[in-house]
Design a protein around this motif. Structure first.
Motif, PDB file in Angstrom:
ATOM      1  N   ASN A 235       0.872  -1.181   0.000  1.00  0.00           N
ATOM      2  CA  ASN A 235       0.000   0.000   0.000  1.00  0.00           C
ATOM      3  C   ASN A 235       0.912   1.236   0.000  1.00  0.00           C
ATOM      4  N   GLY A 253      -3.091   4.415  -2.346  1.00  0.00           N
ATOM      5  CA  GLY A 253      -4.280   5.209  -2.082  1.00  0.00           C
ATOM      6  C   GLY A 253      -3.853   6.536  -1.480  1.00  0.00           C
ATOM      7  N   TRP A 387      -7.330   8.374   6.501  1.00  0.00           N
ATOM      8  CA  TRP A 387      -8.160   7.662   5.521  1.00  0.00           C
ATOM      9  C   TRP A 387      -9.644   7.901   5.811  1.00  0.00           C
TER      10      TRP A 387
HETATM   11  C1  LIG Z   1      -7.185   0.515   0.418  1.00  0.00           C
HETATM   12  C2  LIG Z   1      -6.177  -0.460  -0.032  1.00  0.00           C
HETATM   13  C3  LIG Z   1      -4.924  -0.039  -0.503  1.00  0.00           C
HETATM   14  C4  LIG Z   1      -4.467   1.406  -0.462  1.00  0.00           C
HETATM   15  O1  LIG Z   1      -4.016   1.730   0.830  1.00  0.00           O
HETATM   16  P1  LIG Z   1      -3.340   3.148   1.174  1.00  0.00           P
HETATM   17  O2  LIG Z   1      -2.812   2.953   2.539  1.00  0.00           O
HETATM   18  O3  LIG Z   1      -4.424   4.160   1.125  1.00  0.00           O
HETATM   19  O4  LIG Z   1      -2.285   3.385   0.165  1.00  0.00           O
HETATM   20  C5  LIG Z   1      -4.071  -1.002  -1.006  1.00  0.00           C
HETATM   21  N1  LIG Z   1      -4.423  -2.309  -1.017  1.00  0.00           N
HETATM   22  C6  LIG Z   1      -5.610  -2.747  -0.550  1.00  0.00           C
HETATM   23  C7  LIG Z   1      -5.919  -4.195  -0.586  1.00  0.00           C
HETATM   24  C8  LIG Z   1      -6.513  -1.856  -0.026  1.00  0.00           C
HETATM   25  O5  LIG Z   1      -7.691  -2.298   0.436  1.00  0.00           O
END
Ligand SMILES: *Cc1c(COP(=O)(O)O)cnc(C)c1O
Length: 402
Positions: A235, A253, A387
């Motif tokens: 992530n 994200g 978030w």
């Molecule tokens: C929401 C999500 C992300 C993104 O996470 P961030 O911390 O916002 O970058 C990546 N992988 C999965 C499986 C997610 O559910």
């Protein structure tokens, strides 16, 4: 006695007199709104793509309506900046993007559980995440009866303890999936549980390191088969903290929206926050010392005060848990919010800035000149996380894309 002739000539009435038919539909910026800087998203996509390098794909995660920024806006800006694919949580989110004309790969990160959902996923060319043989067989049946091929990604649980098959099932599962005629396993992935709270660079024993080892072992067990899969684990926090977590693709994200998952990354990549929350002042008034303000009189003035009512409340996405803890920026000055945040309104103490007038705009979150109020701060103040702060802005708040 009140002189109506003069009163009618006051500024407000002249403006009102000039109203046209278009005034019958409210301006989105008449009350409270979210501004989304699509150029910032595009910039962040470019920055992240450069950061991971040419051998790694960039998935823009646009679930929850693009973390409150508008999924379509974010998706288009991210792709323009170089993102390779999109990630969503639900079937509906994926369909919405297809209907908006987006043709890239879209991975559904949640679990679809029956043949109706999976048929829809196939129809809209959305890639489902599979955690076990049950869904893989449904995928095969659905694809077979439509004479199609179903591309899927397999999720492995390396320690998040949410979706995913267990590590020791993977080998057998991949073998079984490969036996399904109408299903093609295109990717394998896992999700980090602690990447935003611990740094694997500093300490080999952190849980992220354990998850990385488990994921690597799973891939090793697959032998040559894993070379044909898109492997992904990170992530935003994982992406920014260690290149060993990147594999073939990263799923970003929070960082795509311009925020760092923790403050201690020690890198300035040039990510730009994309979201600003603004509200208009609808009333300014003077009150005596000792006046209780709002529901429950959670705040009582300690002096003669000037108060401003802002037309934004918890129904717009400003958590009530922030009552009395936040400030808003106006002309580069912070004014404190006082009393309980109500459903549609909240009050600010503008005694220090008495020249403020009805109709002026407060910036509650985001950038106002030199001032920046971060969702991390709101998260900290309300016992939440950035978030959740970001994806609270939905329903009533209009979005203005710049
Ligand atoms: C929401 C999500 C992300 C993104 O996470 P961030 O911390 O916002 O970058 C990546 N992988 C999965 C499986 C997610 O559910």
């Amino acid at each position: 006695m009140l002189n109506m002739t003069n009163f009618n000539k006051s500024e407000e009435f002249v403006t009102f007199g000039g109203a046209t038919k278009s005034s019958l539909t409210p301006d989105p910026c008449s009350r409270a709104w979210v501004e989304v800087d699509s150029k910032a998203i595009e910039n962040n996509s470019i920055v992240l793509k450069n950061f991971v390098g040419k051998d790694c794909l960039l998935m823009a995660v646009v679930k929850a309506d693009g973390y409150g920024h508008g999924a379509e806006t974010v998706a288009k800006a991210a792709l323009k900046g170089g993102a390779d694919s999109l990630g969503v949580a639900t079937l509906e989110e994926g369909i919405e993007l297809r209907k908006a004309g987006l043709g890239c790969q879209i991975l559904i990160l949640g679990n679809l559980i029956n043949s109706e959902e999976l048929y829809s996923s196939l129809y809209w060319d959305l890639v489902p995440t599979i955690s076990g043989i049950r869904e893989a067989i449904i995928c095969n049946n659905v694809a077979k009866s439509n004479n199609k091929n179903f591309n899927i990604h397999l999720k492995v649980d390396t320690g998040m303890t949410r979706l995913g098959c267990s590590c020791n099932e993977v080998e057998e599962l991949v073998f079984k999936i490969d036996c399904l005629e109408n299903v093609s396993l295109k990717g394998i992935y896992s999700h980090l549980a602690m990447a935003d709270s611990a740094h694997i660079n500093n300490n080999d024993k952190t849980f992220t390191r354990i998850q990385l080892n488990r994921f690597n072992n799973v891939l090793k067990a697959l032998g040559k088969r894993n070379n044909f899969l898109c492997r992904h684990l990170a992530n935003s926090a994982g992406t920014l903290s260690d290149k060993h977590l990147h594999f073939d693709m990263v799923r970003v994200g929070l960082s795509l929206y311009g925020y760092l998952p923790t403050n201690d990354f020690g890198i300035d990549l040039g990510l730009k926050p994309a979201l600003t929350v603004k509200a208009r002042i609808t009333l300014v008034r003077d009150v005596e010392n000792g006046t209780g303000v709002g529901y429950g009189h959670c705040f009582t003035t300690q002096r003669r005060s000037k108060l401003a009512v802002a037309a934004i409340g918890y129904a717009d996405g400003v958590s009530r848990a922030l009552s009395g803890k936040i400030s808003a920026s106006i002309d580069g000055v912070l004014v404190p919010q006082v009393g309980a945040i109500a459903m549609d309104q909240m009050v600010f103490d503008i005694t220090s800035k008495p020249e403020i007038k009805v109709g002026q705009v407060l910036t509650l979150l985001g950038t106002d000149g030199e001032m920046f109020i971060s969702p991390q701060k709101w998260g900290y103040l309300s016992g939440s996380i950035p978030w959740e702060v970001l994806c609270s802005f939905r329903n009533r708040l209009p979005r203005v894309v710049t």
